[in-house]
Design a protein around this motif. Structure first.
Motif, PDB file in Angstrom:
ATOM      1  N   HIS A   1       9.143  32.920  50.713  1.00  0.00           N
ATOM      2  CA  HIS A   1      10.601  33.058  50.644  1.00  0.00           C
ATOM      3  C   HIS A   1      11.128  34.109  51.609  1.00  0.00           C
ATOM      4  O   HIS A   1      12.268  34.531  51.502  1.00  0.00           O
ATOM      5  CB  HIS A   1      11.048  33.393  49.214  1.00  0.00           C
ATOM      6  CG  HIS A   1      10.415  32.526  48.165  1.00  0.00           C
ATOM      7  ND1 HIS A   1       9.378  32.960  47.362  1.00  0.00           N
ATOM      8  CD2 HIS A   1      10.650  31.234  47.829  1.00  0.00           C
ATOM      9  CE1 HIS A   1       8.993  31.964  46.565  1.00  0.00           C
ATOM     10  NE2 HIS A   1       9.738  30.917  46.825  1.00  0.00           N
TER      11      HIS A   1
ATOM     12  N   SER B   1      10.260  37.428  52.279  1.00  0.00           N
ATOM     13  CA  SER B   1      10.238  38.880  52.112  1.00  0.00           C
ATOM     14  C   SER B   1       9.445  39.523  53.242  1.00  0.00           C
ATOM     15  O   SER B   1       8.477  38.942  53.741  1.00  0.00           O
ATOM     16  CB  SER B   1       9.609  39.271  50.766  1.00  0.00           C
ATOM     17  OG  SER B   1      10.448  38.893  49.706  1.00  0.00           O
TER      18      SER B   1
ATOM     19  N   HIS C   1       7.306  39.436  44.973  1.00  0.00           N
ATOM     20  CA  HIS C   1       8.352  38.515  44.509  1.00  0.00           C
ATOM     21  C   HIS C   1       7.777  37.494  43.533  1.00  0.00           C
ATOM     22  O   HIS C   1       8.071  37.547  42.341  1.00  0.00           O
ATOM     23  CB  HIS C   1       9.029  37.820  45.702  1.00  0.00           C
ATOM     24  CG  HIS C   1      10.080  36.839  45.305  1.00  0.00           C
ATOM     25  ND1 HIS C   1      10.110  35.559  45.807  1.00  0.00           N
ATOM     26  CD2 HIS C   1      11.124  36.937  44.443  1.00  0.00           C
ATOM     27  CE1 HIS C   1      11.144  34.908  45.266  1.00  0.00           C
ATOM     28  NE2 HIS C   1      11.783  35.734  44.443  1.00  0.00           N
ATOM     29  N   GLN C   2       6.926  36.600  44.045  1.00  0.00           N
ATOM     30  CA  GLN C   2       6.345  35.582  43.160  1.00  0.00           C
ATOM     31  C   GLN C   2       4.863  35.369  43.419  1.00  0.00           C
ATOM     32  O   GLN C   2       4.302  34.344  43.043  1.00  0.00           O
ATOM     33  CB  GLN C   2       7.100  34.255  43.285  1.00  0.00           C
ATOM     34  CG  GLN C   2       8.499  34.326  42.697  1.00  0.00           C
ATOM     35  CD  GLN C   2       9.211  32.985  42.726  1.00  0.00           C
ATOM     36  OE1 GLN C   2       8.690  31.970  43.183  1.00  0.00           O
ATOM     37  NE2 GLN C   2      10.444  32.986  42.229  1.00  0.00           N
ATOM     38  N   GLY C   3       4.234  36.317  44.083  1.00  0.00           N
ATOM     39  CA  GLY C   3       2.782  36.291  44.153  1.00  0.00           C
ATOM     40  C   GLY C   3       2.131  35.543  45.283  1.00  0.00           C
ATOM     41  O   GLY C   3       0.923  35.319  45.253  1.00  0.00           O
ATOM     42  N   CYS C   4       2.877  35.147  46.290  1.00  0.00           N
ATOM     43  CA  CYS C   4       2.230  34.518  47.450  1.00  0.00           C
ATOM     44  C   CYS C   4       1.448  35.563  48.243  1.00  0.00           C
ATOM     45  O   CYS C   4       1.724  36.751  48.176  1.00  0.00           O
ATOM     46  CB  CYS C   4       3.283  33.877  48.357  1.00  0.00           C
ATOM     47  SG  CYS C   4       4.041  32.403  47.646  1.00  0.00           S
TER      48      CYS C   4
ATOM     49  N   CYS D   1       2.477  39.348  47.499  1.00  0.00           N
ATOM     50  CA  CYS D   1       3.924  39.599  47.494  1.00  0.00           C
ATOM     51  C   CYS D   1       4.397  39.922  46.085  1.00  0.00           C
ATOM     52  O   CYS D   1       3.991  39.276  45.107  1.00  0.00           O
ATOM     53  CB  CYS D   1       4.642  38.362  48.023  1.00  0.00           C
ATOM     54  SG  CYS D   1       6.426  38.557  48.183  1.00  0.00           S
TER      55      CYS D   1
ATOM     56  N   CYS E   1       6.081  37.512  54.047  1.00  0.00           N
ATOM     57  CA  CYS E   1       5.657  36.514  53.065  1.00  0.00           C
ATOM     58  C   CYS E   1       6.127  35.135  53.515  1.00  0.00           C
ATOM     59  O   CYS E   1       7.312  34.947  53.799  1.00  0.00           O
ATOM     60  CB  CYS E   1       6.230  36.838  51.687  1.00  0.00           C
ATOM     61  SG  CYS E   1       5.702  35.645  50.438  1.00  0.00           S
TER      62      CYS E   1
HETATM   63  S1  FES Z   1       6.630  35.087  46.884  1.00  0.00           S
HETATM   64 FE1  FES Z   1       6.953  36.328  48.639  1.00  0.00          FE
HETATM   65  S2  FES Z   1       9.057  36.148  49.061  1.00  0.00           S
HETATM   66 FE2  FES Z   1       8.754  34.942  47.297  1.00  0.00          FE
END
Ligand code: FES
Length: 155
Positions: free
Chosen positions: A107, A109, A90-93, A88, A104
């Motif tokens: 959060h 996404s 956003h923050q790497g998940c 992802c 994701c």
């Molecule tokens: S890490 Fe995917 S939405 Fe935040």
């Protein structure tokens, strides 16, 4: 599970979501400065178990799961074959299948089949990677260290 097409039912998706949250986001929701970040994934050429002919023979929308091999998806769409990150923006998940195509668990996404954001908080789409054949007609190789434009397809 690296070569099969994956369809997650709700129960499996939730289990994956919990695992991804705990592992990829350090169990702290991904936003804490003290939480460990995502585990780095070595980049470079990754040899898959798919071939060009085999994947082109599948229906458009086929998704091969190579998250265990190198955190990417190998996808067949109407234009051909492409590879795309499973991380992802956003923050790497690590994302899973869900929503329009990918979702994701951290959060919320969501991304469509070609990796464009359809729901934030992610603001940018998923990177695509170079795909080649190990030998003519051989296994497909995805180089996760070599980004390519999102419209690039193997045909
Ligand atoms: S890490 Fe995917 S939405 Fe935040």
């Amino acid at each position: 599970m690296s070569e099969s097409t994956v369809t997650l039912d709700r129960r499996t998706f939730c289990a994956c979501a919990l695992t991804a949250t705990a592992v990829a986001c350090g169990g702290g929701g991904g936003g804490s400065a003290s939480a460990p970040g995502p585990t780095p994934i070595p980049t470079g050429p990754k040899t898959t178990t798919d071939t060009k002919a085999g994947l082109l023979a599948t229906a458009s929308g086929t998704i091969r799961d190579y998250r265990d091999l190198g955190a990417f998806w190998l996808i067949r769409d109407p234009g051909g074959i492409f590879a795309m990150t499973a991380i992802c923006t956003h923050q790497g998940c690590t994302i899973g299948q869900g929503g329009p195509a990918f979702a994701c668990p951290c959060h919320g996404s969501q991304y469509d089949l070609v990796g464009a954001v359809t729901q934030g908080p992610a603001a940018t789409g998923l990177a695509h990677f170079a795909v080649s054949e190990s030998t003519p007609g051989g296994a497909l190789v995805v180089n996760t260290a070599q980004p390519v434009p999102a419209g690039t397809r193997m045909t």
